[in-house]
Design a protein around this motif. Structure first.
Motif, PDB file in Angstrom:
ATOM      1  N   GLY A 133      67.631  13.269  28.307  1.00  0.00           N
ATOM      2  CA  GLY A 133      68.771  13.937  27.700  1.00  0.00           C
ATOM      3  C   GLY A 133      69.070  15.312  28.274  1.00  0.00           C
ATOM      4  N   GLU A 134      68.335  15.726  29.311  1.00  0.00           N
ATOM      5  CA  GLU A 134      68.603  17.036  29.935  1.00  0.00           C
ATOM      6  C   GLU A 134      69.991  17.013  30.577  1.00  0.00           C
ATOM      7  OE1 GLU A 134      69.223  20.179  32.268  1.00  0.00           O
ATOM      8  OE2 GLU A 134      68.966  18.242  33.284  1.00  0.00           O
ATOM      9  N   ARG A 135      70.758  18.121  30.396  1.00  0.00           N
ATOM     10  CA  ARG A 135      72.146  18.139  30.864  1.00  0.00           C
ATOM     11  C   ARG A 135      72.446  19.224  31.891  1.00  0.00           C
ATOM     12  NH1 ARG A 135      71.948  13.820  29.360  1.00  0.00           N
ATOM     13  NH2 ARG A 135      73.052  12.769  27.677  1.00  0.00           N
ATOM     14  N   GLU A 136      71.750  20.339  31.845  1.00  0.00           N
ATOM     15  CA  GLU A 136      72.110  21.468  32.711  1.00  0.00           C
ATOM     16  C   GLU A 136      71.896  21.138  34.184  1.00  0.00           C
ATOM     17  OE1 GLU A 136      73.676  23.950  31.618  1.00  0.00           O
ATOM     18  OE2 GLU A 136      73.260  23.893  29.465  1.00  0.00           O
ATOM     19  N   ILE A 153      66.727  25.986  32.649  1.00  0.00           N
ATOM     20  CA  ILE A 153      67.231  27.323  32.305  1.00  0.00           C
ATOM     21  C   ILE A 153      67.876  27.954  33.530  1.00  0.00           C
ATOM     22  CG2 ILE A 153      66.531  29.647  31.597  1.00  0.00           C
ATOM     23  CD1 ILE A 153      64.312  28.325  29.935  1.00  0.00           C
ATOM     24  N   GLN A 154      67.234  27.792  34.692  1.00  0.00           N
ATOM     25  CA  GLN A 154      67.798  28.358  35.909  1.00  0.00           C
ATOM     26  C   GLN A 154      69.064  27.621  36.329  1.00  0.00           C
ATOM     27  OE1 GLN A 154      64.088  28.094  38.026  1.00  0.00           O
ATOM     28  NE2 GLN A 154      63.741  30.304  37.854  1.00  0.00           N
ATOM     29  N   ALA A 155      69.136  26.325  36.069  1.00  0.00           N
ATOM     30  CA  ALA A 155      70.369  25.585  36.338  1.00  0.00           C
ATOM     31  C   ALA A 155      71.501  26.101  35.464  1.00  0.00           C
ATOM     32  CB  ALA A 155      70.141  24.095  36.100  1.00  0.00           C
ATOM     33  N   ALA A 156      71.213  26.371  34.201  1.00  0.00           N
ATOM     34  CA  ALA A 156      72.238  26.883  33.285  1.00  0.00           C
ATOM     35  C   ALA A 156      72.747  28.244  33.750  1.00  0.00           C
ATOM     36  CB  ALA A 156      71.675  26.978  31.872  1.00  0.00           C
ATOM     37  N   PHE A 157      71.839  29.098  34.202  1.00  0.00           N
ATOM     38  CA  PHE A 157      72.220  30.422  34.682  1.00  0.00           C
ATOM     39  C   PHE A 157      73.142  30.306  35.895  1.00  0.00           C
ATOM     40  CE2 PHE A 157      71.617  34.273  37.163  1.00  0.00           C
ATOM     41  CZ  PHE A 157      71.643  35.275  36.213  1.00  0.00           C
ATOM     42  N   THR A 158      72.780  29.428  36.839  1.00  0.00           N
ATOM     43  CA  THR A 158      73.610  29.258  38.035  1.00  0.00           C
ATOM     44  C   THR A 158      74.956  28.656  37.687  1.00  0.00           C
ATOM     45  OG1 THR A 158      71.649  28.995  39.421  1.00  0.00           O
ATOM     46  CG2 THR A 158      73.729  28.194  40.316  1.00  0.00           C
ATOM     47  N   ARG A 159      75.005  27.726  36.761  1.00  0.00           N
ATOM     48  CA  ARG A 159      76.285  27.147  36.352  1.00  0.00           C
ATOM     49  C   ARG A 159      77.213  28.228  35.812  1.00  0.00           C
ATOM     50  NH1 ARG A 159      76.233  22.810  32.116  1.00  0.00           N
ATOM     51  NH2 ARG A 159      78.357  22.506  32.896  1.00  0.00           N
ATOM     52  N   SER A 160      76.661  29.159  35.055  1.00  0.00           N
ATOM     53  CA  SER A 160      77.480  30.251  34.528  1.00  0.00           C
ATOM     54  C   SER A 160      78.004  31.122  35.664  1.00  0.00           C
ATOM     55  CB  SER A 160      76.655  31.093  33.551  1.00  0.00           C
ATOM     56  OG  SER A 160      77.399  32.197  33.085  1.00  0.00           O
ATOM     57  N   ARG A 161      77.146  31.420  36.628  1.00  0.00           N
ATOM     58  CA  ARG A 161      77.565  32.257  37.761  1.00  0.00           C
ATOM     59  C   ARG A 161      78.579  31.537  38.642  1.00  0.00           C
ATOM     60  NH1 ARG A 161      76.162  36.574  38.935  1.00  0.00           N
ATOM     61  NH2 ARG A 161      76.542  36.251  41.160  1.00  0.00           N
ATOM     62  N   LEU A 162      78.478  30.234  38.680  1.00  0.00           N
ATOM     63  CA  LEU A 162      79.392  29.452  39.504  1.00  0.00           C
ATOM     64  C   LEU A 162      80.842  29.623  39.055  1.00  0.00           C
ATOM     65  CD1 LEU A 162      79.334  27.536  41.905  1.00  0.00           C
ATOM     66  CD2 LEU A 162      78.969  25.642  40.320  1.00  0.00           C
ATOM     67  N   GLU A 163      81.037  29.911  37.770  1.00  0.00           N
ATOM     68  CA  GLU A 163      82.390  30.064  37.243  1.00  0.00           C
ATOM     69  C   GLU A 163      83.104  31.279  37.828  1.00  0.00           C
ATOM     70  OE1 GLU A 163      82.362  30.041  33.020  1.00  0.00           O
ATOM     71  OE2 GLU A 163      81.427  28.051  32.864  1.00  0.00           O
ATOM     72  N   ARG A 164      82.362  32.297  38.279  1.00  0.00           N
ATOM     73  CA  ARG A 164      83.002  33.481  38.866  1.00  0.00           C
ATOM     74  C   ARG A 164      82.636  33.656  40.336  1.00  0.00           C
ATOM     75  NH1 ARG A 164      78.988  35.034  35.302  1.00  0.00           N
ATOM     76  NH2 ARG A 164      77.396  36.474  36.071  1.00  0.00           N
ATOM     77  N   PHE A 165      82.044  32.619  40.918  1.00  0.00           N
ATOM     78  CA  PHE A 165      81.596  32.693  42.304  1.00  0.00           C
ATOM     79  C   PHE A 165      82.754  32.957  43.262  1.00  0.00           C
ATOM     80  CE2 PHE A 165      80.815  30.529  46.372  1.00  0.00           C
ATOM     81  CZ  PHE A 165      79.690  31.219  46.805  1.00  0.00           C
ATOM     82  N   ASP A 166      83.858  32.260  43.114  1.00  0.00           N
ATOM     83  CA  ASP A 166      84.971  32.403  44.049  1.00  0.00           C
ATOM     84  C   ASP A 166      85.563  33.809  44.004  1.00  0.00           C
ATOM     85  OD1 ASP A 166      84.792  29.811  45.002  1.00  0.00           O
ATOM     86  OD2 ASP A 166      86.163  29.010  43.490  1.00  0.00           O
ATOM     87  N   VAL A 170      71.890  30.600  29.176  1.00  0.00           N
ATOM     88  CA  VAL A 170      70.433  30.478  29.092  1.00  0.00           C
ATOM     89  C   VAL A 170      70.010  30.107  27.679  1.00  0.00           C
ATOM     90  CG1 VAL A 170      68.293  31.798  29.195  1.00  0.00           C
ATOM     91  CG2 VAL A 170      69.954  31.982  31.054  1.00  0.00           C
ATOM     92  N   LEU A 171      70.612  30.739  26.680  1.00  0.00           N
ATOM     93  CA  LEU A 171      70.287  30.422  25.288  1.00  0.00           C
ATOM     94  C   LEU A 171      70.666  28.986  24.940  1.00  0.00           C
ATOM     95  CD1 LEU A 171      71.336  33.741  23.503  1.00  0.00           C
ATOM     96  CD2 LEU A 171      69.006  32.874  23.861  1.00  0.00           C
ATOM     97  N   ARG A 172      71.783  28.519  25.515  1.00  0.00           N
ATOM     98  CA  ARG A 172      72.192  27.131  25.295  1.00  0.00           C
ATOM     99  C   ARG A 172      71.124  26.175  25.810  1.00  0.00           C
ATOM    100  NH1 ARG A 172      76.693  26.905  28.592  1.00  0.00           N
ATOM    101  NH2 ARG A 172      75.413  26.048  30.282  1.00  0.00           N
ATOM    102  N   SER A 173      70.592  26.491  26.988  1.00  0.00           N
ATOM    103  CA  SER A 173      69.547  25.647  27.560  1.00  0.00           C
ATOM    104  C   SER A 173      68.270  25.723  26.730  1.00  0.00           C
ATOM    105  CB  SER A 173      69.268  26.076  29.002  1.00  0.00           C
ATOM    106  OG  SER A 173      68.243  25.316  29.570  1.00  0.00           O
TER     107      SER A 173
END
Length: 465
Positions: free
Chosen positions: A61-64, A267-280, A46-49
């Motif tokens: 230039g938005e990336r998340e 910001i919400q996309a960034a949060f979900t991307r982080s959660r996606l890393e431990r989703f499985d 979130v802070l990165r975003s």
């Protein structure tokens, strides 16, 4: 002379039902784990975003957002993913991107969250309800075919509670009649059907990222997946005023379609991307916890636990249990009262048994009274008059009346000990089946939809001042 010695404290019996004064089976120290569990990695994302200063799809230039779209498309095995502001918007945009027009009919299951049926209204299409299977709670393919008319354009297939619907059979019906299939996978992230990930089988498919979902964001969000280049392009246009989305430095501000403002939040996309890393890993642990829990409950007579066919898996977003009064020596007409008595007993023991929906979709006032846009879409030229009658979908009514659910408590990977305590509570209640059965017979009973109608009437009166 008064005896001032303290009186002994009466201890609640652990064997007596808590609703009759006994001790709770689930200690009050057993709390539902926080969901979603926010980690340092989520905070850093979130802070990165925030540091990027680019917060929507309109920001050059938005990336998340585009990164989450790419990652979810790869995970579902689809060519495209379009992120929008929420799961309901995802359905509305998906239908619009398919070319569903005013007066078209869209088939929807009678039991689902209301968004599944109001999304067609948002594009002035007419929702047509079909009944559900009594064990999977998903729509029945044969009933879809019976509901098709010359105006039918699409079928919204809900994977209710996280269990994939009968997609091959539904696709066969749709293909015979030239209909588009839209998967509403709001509750089924990561589930698979016959080796295919849900959200990859329909022409266009949708997911919710609401904070309550298995894959959540820190608020709201939605994802649309498709293999169709044209559908993806139109979906991206519809989410932002019908504009052509480009990576150019200058935005044209020219609307080429009648679009929405359903832009997502970076910001919400960034949060979900982080959660996606431990989703499985979370999904794996959830599956183990839930299956262990259901394994204990399956031994209880008269309790129908969720079933999972061998050719698919379950995301376990919601757990639904039906009651069989025959196993309690009660007549079939006591299914609803038995469910109500069990809910009361379980809640007293510390199990948060509740309803998922208290009325079927055709019973909702917006459909029953056809409260669309000044009577539209039902009053459009060429649209046949349609009366929504809940009794036309009797299985949905029966399921609502005789079942209860567990929500959220099982989502966290750390929920295993809590579910074990819940199983203790179920077993305790079942040890007092005679007491529960007598309560079911003697209680004053109102159906869930009668209760909901009363609540709605009070809310409406208060809102109207």
């Amino acid at each position: 002379m008064t005896d001032s010695a303290p009186r002994p404290t009466r201890q609640a019996s652990p064997d007596r039902l808590a609703m009759l004064g006994g001790a709770r089976a689930v200690p009050r120290t057993h709390r539902i784990p926080a969901w979603p569990l926010v980690t340092d990695a989520d905070r850093e994302a979130v802070l990165r975003s925030l540091s990027s200063g680019r917060f929507t799809t309109a920001a050059v230039g938005e990336r998340e957002i585009e990164s989450l779209e790419r990652e979810w498309a790869e995970r579902t095995g689809t060519r495209h993913c379009v992120m929008v502001s929420n799961g309901t918007a995802a359905l509305s945009v998906a239908l619009g991107a398919l070319g569903v027009e005013p007066g078209d009919e869209v088939i929807v299951p009678a039991l689902s969250f209301i968004a599944s049926a109001v999304a067609p209204l948002h594009v002035l299409a007419v929702p047509v309800f079909v009944d559900i299977d009594p064990r999977t709670y998903n729509m029945v393919p044969e009933l879809i075919e019976a509901a098709i008319t010359p105006r039918t354009r699409a079928v919204v297939v809900v994977h209710l509670h996280g269990l994939p619907a009968e997609m091959d059979e539904i696709r066969a019906v749709a293909d015979r009649h030239g209909l588009a299939v839209v998967e509403d996978a709001a509750q089924a992230h990561g589930a698979a059907y016959r080796g295919r990930t849900v959200g990859s089988i329909g022409e266009v498919n949708t997911f919710s990222l609401n904070v309550s979902k298995n894959l959540a964001t820190c608020g709201e969000g939605g994802l649309i997946t498709t293999d169709d280049d044209g559908v993806a392009r139109r979906a991206a246009m519809l989410r932002q005023f019908g504009e052509v989305a480009t990576k150019k430095a200058e935005r044209s501000y020219v609307g080429h379609l009648l679009g929405f403002n359903h832009k997502p939040n970076a910001i919400q996309a960034a949060f979900t991307r982080s959660r996606l890393e431990r989703f499985d890993e979370e999904a794996k642990l959830r599956d183990e916890n839930v299956r262990r829990f259901l394994g204990r409950l399956a031994a209880l007579p008269g309790l129908l636990v969720p079933e999972v066919p061998d050719d698919r898996d379950h995301a376990w977003h919601i757990l639904r249990f039906r009651t069989d009064p025959g196993a309690w020596d009660l007549a079939a007409g006591y299914a609803g009262p038995l469910r109500a008595a069990l809910m009361r007993a379980l809640r007293a023991e510390g199990v948060p048994a509740g309803h998922y929906q208290m009325m079927s979709l055709p019973q909702q006032r917006v459909f029953r009274e056809r409260l669309g846009f000044g009577g539209l879409p039902w009053q459009l030229p060429g649209v046949a008059p349609r009366a929504y009658r809940a009794e036309d979908q009797p299985t949905a009514l029966a399921v609502i009346d005789d079942s209860f659910t567990l929500q959220k408590a099982h989502l966290s990977p750390s929920a295993g000990p809590l579910l074990s305590a819940y199983a203790d509570a179920f077993e305790k209640v079942w040890a007092h089946r005679d007491v529960v059965a007598r309560h079911a017979v003697s209680m004053e009973y109102r159906t869930p939809w009668e209760t909901a109608e009363g609540i709605a009437a009070d809310e409406w009166t208060e809102a109207a001042g």
